[in-house]
Design an enzyme around this catalytic site. Structure first.
Site, PDB file in Angstrom:
ATOM      1  N   TYR A 150      32.587  43.567  41.780  1.00  0.00           N
ATOM      2  CA  TYR A 150      33.186  42.584  42.093  1.00  0.00           C
ATOM      3  C   TYR A 150      32.333  41.788  43.377  1.00  0.00           C
ATOM      4  CZ  TYR A 150      37.233  40.031  43.926  1.00  0.00           C
ATOM      5  OH  TYR A 150      38.156  39.092  44.629  1.00  0.00           O
ATOM      6  N   ASP A 209      43.969  29.259  31.438  1.00  0.00           N
ATOM      7  CA  ASP A 209      44.096  30.671  31.786  1.00  0.00           C
ATOM      8  C   ASP A 209      43.920  31.730  30.353  1.00  0.00           C
ATOM      9  OD1 ASP A 209      45.499  32.318  34.425  1.00  0.00           O
ATOM     10  OD2 ASP A 209      45.377  33.460  32.740  1.00  0.00           O
ATOM     11  N   SER A 251      35.156  35.776  48.002  1.00  0.00           N
ATOM     12  CA  SER A 251      35.777  36.896  48.493  1.00  0.00           C
ATOM     13  C   SER A 251      35.134  37.650  49.628  1.00  0.00           C
ATOM     14  CB  SER A 251      36.155  38.092  47.398  1.00  0.00           C
ATOM     15  OG  SER A 251      36.388  39.279  48.093  1.00  0.00           O
TER      16      SER A 251
HETATM   17  N1  LIG Z   1      44.388  37.936  46.125  1.00  0.00           N
HETATM   18  C1  LIG Z   1      43.495  38.131  47.213  1.00  0.00           C
HETATM   19  O1  LIG Z   1      43.727  38.646  47.881  1.00  0.00           O
HETATM   20  C2  LIG Z   1      41.966  37.542  46.874  1.00  0.00           C
HETATM   21  C3  LIG Z   1      40.918  38.144  47.523  1.00  0.00           C
HETATM   22  C4  LIG Z   1      39.837  37.445  47.487  1.00  0.00           C
HETATM   23  C5  LIG Z   1      39.421  36.822  46.289  1.00  0.00           C
HETATM   24  N2  LIG Z   1      40.455  36.450  45.443  1.00  0.00           N
HETATM   25  C6  LIG Z   1      40.241  35.596  44.077  1.00  0.00           C
HETATM   26  O2  LIG Z   1      41.069  34.877  43.909  1.00  0.00           O
HETATM   27  C7  LIG Z   1      41.058  34.225  42.553  1.00  0.00           C
HETATM   28  C8  LIG Z   1      42.606  34.331  42.292  1.00  0.00           C
HETATM   29  O3  LIG Z   1      43.254  35.564  42.042  1.00  0.00           O
HETATM   30  P1  LIG Z   1      44.586  36.083  42.342  1.00  0.00           P
HETATM   31  O4  LIG Z   1      44.588  37.050  43.598  1.00  0.00           O
HETATM   32  O5  LIG Z   1      45.492  34.913  42.335  1.00  0.00           O
HETATM   33  O6  LIG Z   1      44.829  36.955  41.162  1.00  0.00           O
HETATM   34  P2  LIG Z   1      45.616  37.076  39.755  1.00  0.00           P
HETATM   35  O7  LIG Z   1      45.345  38.389  39.152  1.00  0.00           O
HETATM   36  O8  LIG Z   1      47.405  36.794  40.327  1.00  0.00           O
HETATM   37  O9  LIG Z   1      45.376  35.861  39.005  1.00  0.00           O
HETATM   38  C9  LIG Z   1      44.073  35.789  38.271  1.00  0.00           C
HETATM   39  C10 LIG Z   1      44.369  34.910  37.176  1.00  0.00           C
HETATM   40  O10 LIG Z   1      43.190  34.693  36.274  1.00  0.00           O
HETATM   41  C11 LIG Z   1      43.182  34.936  35.236  1.00  0.00           C
HETATM   42  N3  LIG Z   1      42.125  35.117  34.371  1.00  0.00           N
HETATM   43  C12 LIG Z   1      41.590  36.473  34.380  1.00  0.00           C
HETATM   44  N4  LIG Z   1      40.602  36.421  33.589  1.00  0.00           N
HETATM   45  C13 LIG Z   1      40.279  35.284  32.831  1.00  0.00           C
HETATM   46  C14 LIG Z   1      39.324  34.538  31.949  1.00  0.00           C
HETATM   47  N5  LIG Z   1      38.499  35.312  31.658  1.00  0.00           N
HETATM   48  N6  LIG Z   1      39.652  33.262  31.795  1.00  0.00           N
HETATM   49  C15 LIG Z   1      40.665  32.775  32.358  1.00  0.00           C
HETATM   50  N7  LIG Z   1      41.503  33.172  32.960  1.00  0.00           N
HETATM   51  C16 LIG Z   1      41.355  34.540  33.367  1.00  0.00           C
HETATM   52  C17 LIG Z   1      44.290  35.782  34.927  1.00  0.00           C
HETATM   53  O11 LIG Z   1      45.203  35.665  33.461  1.00  0.00           O
HETATM   54  C18 LIG Z   1      45.298  35.563  36.244  1.00  0.00           C
HETATM   55  O12 LIG Z   1      46.194  34.588  35.742  1.00  0.00           O
HETATM   56  C19 LIG Z   1      40.258  35.267  41.864  1.00  0.00           C
HETATM   57  O13 LIG Z   1      39.091  34.575  41.899  1.00  0.00           O
HETATM   58  C20 LIG Z   1      39.986  36.628  42.995  1.00  0.00           C
HETATM   59  O14 LIG Z   1      38.893  37.112  42.559  1.00  0.00           O
HETATM   60  C21 LIG Z   1      41.571  36.882  45.595  1.00  0.00           C
END
Ligand SMILES: NC(=O)c1ccc[n+]([C@@H]2O[C@H](COP(=O)([O-])OP(=O)(O)OC[C@H]3O[C@@H](n4cnc5c(N)ncnc54)[C@H](O)[C@@H]3O)[C@@H](O)[C@H]2O)c1
Length: 251
Positions: free
Chosen positions: A156, A37, A143
């Site tokens: 996105y 991360d 997503s």
């Molecule tokens: N939460 C949802 O409903 C949802 C829906 C569709 C897709 N997603 C996808 O799920 C994945 C996880 O998202 P989440 O909801 O847990 O969000 P979150 O924001 O809680 O977690 C994302 C993590 O990625 C890390 N991160 C960001 N940029 C980074 C980089 N350049 N290098 C390394 N780490 C990095 C952040 O520090 C964070 O810990 C993402 O790819 C997101 O696009 C989430």
């Protein structure tokens, strides 16, 4: 649900949210886990919590858009945790804006983390798994935005669409080596969805789009990753598994 003993897994974006829940689920299933991360304090704490609970886990701080971070993650897996068998490209950011207001920097940043980050992770995993000759499972995170489009996040949607296409391309290319490549399309209550879940203008509107009419907790998403990582999915590749309460179906 799956026995991942003797396997090493890399999970990016593992300091919090879905990535952290996946790292915890993999550890509980017996895998050694490398948590990656950009949030150094967060990933150090998440890896330490797993190690304190007796699980083999290592934290790697860095940006997934940086080749050095990806190489360090792969080296950490090989170094201490077992055979690199699972790689999850989960790190993500969002920078929403309507199309006419979106800056090039906003576009580039989101493409860098998701598309370039997933490309670098998938390439590294493919190289290492091919070399080891024992197959493997690569799991990307897309997503509904990348499957059906969305409003106010063209960056996105473009990034997630690229991930969906890379998943299918890599699945076709790597199948002959026993390396499976799939994607999960989630919906969960995490920091990324905090604004739309708490904003009066959006909260109900978004819930209306989810047939199950609630947001999942991150650990409810992790089961799909366990399935795709484990032997029950040995004949599954190139698929997008929607763990989203039915949102994509309804869009
Ligand atoms: N939460 C949802 O409903 C949802 C829906 C569709 C897709 N997603 C996808 O799920 C994945 C996880 O998202 P989440 O909801 O847990 O969000 P979150 O924001 O809680 O977690 C994302 C993590 O990625 C890390 N991160 C960001 N940029 C980074 C980089 N350049 N290098 C390394 N780490 C990095 C952040 O520090 C964070 O810990 C993402 O790819 C997101 O696009 C989430």
């Amino acid at each position: 649900m799956a026995d991942l003993s003797g396997k090493a897994a890399v999970v990016t974006g593992a300091a919090q949210g879905i990535g952290r829940a996946v790292a915890e689920a993999f550890a509980a299933a017996g895998a050694g886990v490398v948590l990656v991360d950009v949030d150094e304090a967060g990933v150090t704490a998440a890896a330490a919590a797993l190690a304190d609970a007796g699980y083999p886990a290592v934290g790697v701080a860095g940006d997934v858009g940086d080749e050095q971070t990806i190489a360090r993650a792969a080296d950490s897996a090989r170094g201490a945790l077992g055979e690199l068998a699972i790689w999850v490209n989960n790190a993500g950011v969002s920078r929403p804006a309507m199309l006419h207001k979106m800056g090039v920097d906003q576009f580039d940043l989101v493409l860098r983390v998701h598309a370039r980050g997933t490309f670098l992770g998938t390439r590294e995993a493919a190289r290492r798994m091919r070399e080891a000759g024992s197959g493997g499972s690569i799991i990307n995170v897309t997503s509904s935005a990348g499957l059906a489009g969305t409003i106010g996040q063209i960056n996105y949607a473009a990034a997630k669409g690229a991930i969906t296409a890379m998943t299918k391309s890599a699945a076709k290319e790597l199948g002959r080596y026993g390396i499976r490549v799939n994607a999960v399309s989630p919906a969960a209550a995490t920091q990324m969805t905090e604004t739309i879940r708490s904003d009066e203008r959006f909260a109900e509107q978004y819930l209306e789009r989810i047939p199950l009419h609630r947001w999942a907790e991150p650990d409810e998403i992790a089961g799909a990753f366990l399935y795709l990582a484990g032997p029950a999915a040995d004949y599954v590749t190139g698929q997008v598994l929607c763990i989203d309460g039915g949102s994509y179906m309804a869009s």
